[in-house]
Design a protein around this motif. Structure first.
Motif, short mmCIF file in Angstrom:
data_model
loop_
_atom_site.label_atom_id
_atom_site.label_comp_id
_atom_site.label_asym_id
_atom_site.label_seq_id
_atom_site.Cartn_x
_atom_site.Cartn_y
_atom_site.Cartn_z
N PRO A 1 -1.46 -81.03 -66.78
CA PRO A 1 -2.15 -81.75 -67.77
C PRO A 1 -0.85 -82.01 -68.95
CG PRO A 1 -3.30 -79.82 -67.26
CD PRO A 1 -2.13 -79.85 -66.53
N GLY A 2 -0.89 -83.35 -69.35
CA GLY A 2 0.09 -84.06 -70.30
C GLY A 2 1.47 -84.73 -69.66
N VAL A 3 1.56 -84.27 -68.07
CA VAL A 3 2.77 -84.96 -67.67
C VAL A 3 2.88 -86.39 -67.73
CG1 VAL A 3 3.87 -85.18 -65.41
CG2 VAL A 3 3.11 -82.87 -66.42
N SER A 4 1.82 -87.20 -67.29
CA SER A 4 2.02 -88.50 -67.16
C SER A 4 2.06 -89.21 -68.49
CB SER A 4 0.59 -89.16 -66.64
OG SER A 4 0.21 -88.91 -65.47
N GLU A 5 1.24 -88.43 -69.58
CA GLU A 5 1.43 -89.06 -71.15
C GLU A 5 2.77 -88.74 -71.77
OE1 GLU A 5 -2.61 -88.26 -70.10
OE2 GLU A 5 -0.74 -87.04 -69.88
N GLY A 6 3.54 -87.61 -71.26
CA GLY A 6 4.94 -87.16 -71.69
C GLY A 6 5.70 -88.02 -71.28
N LEU A 7 5.60 -88.42 -69.96
CA LEU A 7 6.59 -89.41 -69.24
C LEU A 7 6.52 -90.66 -69.79
CD1 LEU A 7 6.28 -88.11 -65.31
CD2 LEU A 7 8.12 -87.88 -66.96
N LEU A 8 5.45 -91.32 -69.93
CA LEU A 8 5.14 -92.53 -70.71
C LEU A 8 5.82 -92.63 -71.97
CD1 LEU A 8 4.08 -95.34 -69.98
CD2 LEU A 8 1.82 -94.38 -71.02
N LYS A 9 5.56 -91.40 -72.86
CA LYS A 9 6.10 -91.57 -74.13
C LYS A 9 7.77 -91.45 -74.07
CE LYS A 9 6.32 -89.25 -78.53
NZ LYS A 9 5.59 -88.37 -79.45
N LEU A 10 8.16 -90.60 -73.10
CA LEU A 10 9.61 -90.69 -73.07
C LEU A 10 10.23 -91.99 -72.74
CD1 LEU A 10 10.02 -87.28 -71.36
CD2 LEU A 10 10.87 -87.92 -73.74
N LYS A 11 9.46 -92.84 -71.74
CA LYS A 11 10.04 -93.76 -71.25
C LYS A 11 9.79 -95.11 -72.21
CE LYS A 11 11.29 -96.55 -67.66
NZ LYS A 11 12.64 -96.09 -67.14
N ASN A 12 8.77 -95.01 -73.05
CA ASN A 12 8.74 -96.06 -74.13
C ASN A 12 9.71 -95.78 -75.29
OD1 ASN A 12 6.53 -97.32 -72.90
ND2 ASN A 12 5.00 -96.09 -74.07
N GLU A 13 10.05 -94.42 -75.18
CA GLU A 13 11.23 -93.94 -76.37
C GLU A 13 12.75 -94.50 -75.61
OE1 GLU A 13 10.60 -90.37 -78.10
OE2 GLU A 13 8.45 -91.04 -78.64
N GLN A 14 12.70 -95.08 -74.73
CA GLN A 14 13.86 -95.76 -73.95
C GLN A 14 14.68 -94.50 -73.40
OE1 GLN A 14 14.31 -98.84 -73.90
NE2 GLN A 14 12.33 -98.94 -74.87
N PHE A 15 14.20 -93.49 -73.12
CA PHE A 15 14.76 -92.41 -72.20
C PHE A 15 14.93 -93.05 -70.84
CE2 PHE A 15 13.63 -89.64 -75.80
CZ PHE A 15 14.76 -88.93 -75.84
N HIS A 16 16.11 -92.59 -70.05
CA HIS A 16 16.11 -92.87 -68.56
C HIS A 16 15.51 -91.60 -67.85
CE1 HIS A 16 18.32 -96.59 -68.98
NE2 HIS A 16 19.00 -95.98 -69.86
N LEU A 17 14.67 -91.91 -67.06
CA LEU A 17 14.12 -90.85 -66.15
C LEU A 17 14.40 -90.77 -64.67
CD1 LEU A 17 10.51 -91.04 -67.84
CD2 LEU A 17 12.55 -89.53 -68.43
#
Length: 169
Positions: free
Chosen positions: A59-75
């Motif tokens: 739970p929360g993994v997809s949302e967390g990754l999307l938030k990080l991506k939207n904040e310009q983190f490289h994943l």
């Protein structure tokens, strides 16, 4: 084959399949029984796991990754799975497009916990180890970060216990 207990099986998660089955069956990796087990595991993975990939995300993994991506983190993904399986799983889970780079077991000579896969990611992203943060749910992940010299965060909803993760530093 003899039935194995869950604890022994869980302790192999994160290892390359050949090493996991070798450890579980106390046989060399090149033995035919190990090759057969790996083949059957991959067959079951395609039949049973891939169709459930979205449901298997914590739970929360997809949302967390999307938030990080939207904040310009490289994943990035650093996995001991082979590329075919890893890419199929990430795609089936609907998260493949969130990652800048995916480094898999068949793309390095020395798999986790060796630092080679982490260094490959840093090179691709033109980043230093001081700019990196490994998030992992196994001791293999944490040991890889330690060996690379970067910071790590252990999540305890994966396979290894808090105690095991703390021991890995």
């Amino acid at each position: 084959l003899n039935q194995l207990d869950d604890h022994n099986i869980r302790n192999t998660i994160g290892l390359p399949l050949e090493k996991a089955f070798s450890k579980l069956l106390c046989q060399p990796e090149e033995e035919s029984i190990i090759v057969s087990c790996v083949d059957e595991y991959q067959n079951q993975f395609r039949k049973k796991i891939l169709p459930m990939a979205k449901e298997l995300l914590f739970p929360g993994v997809s949302e967390g990754l999307l938030k990080l991506k939207n904040e310009q983190f490289h994943l990035a993904v650093n996995t001991n799975k082979f590329a075919r399986s890893a890419n199929a799983l990430l795609t089936a889970a609907g998260i493949a497009d969130l990652f800048d780079v995916i480094v898999c077991a068949d793309e390095v000579h020395n798999k986790k916990p060796a630092p080679e896969s982490g260094q490959k990611i840093l090179t691709y992203l033109q980043a230093s180890k001081d700019q990196a943060l490994m998030v992992g749910d196994t001791t293999h992940d944490i040991f890889m970060a330690n060996n690379l010299g970067c910071k790590s965060i252990a999540v305890d909803y994966g396979i290894h216990s808090q105690e095991e993760l703390k021991e890995a530093n």
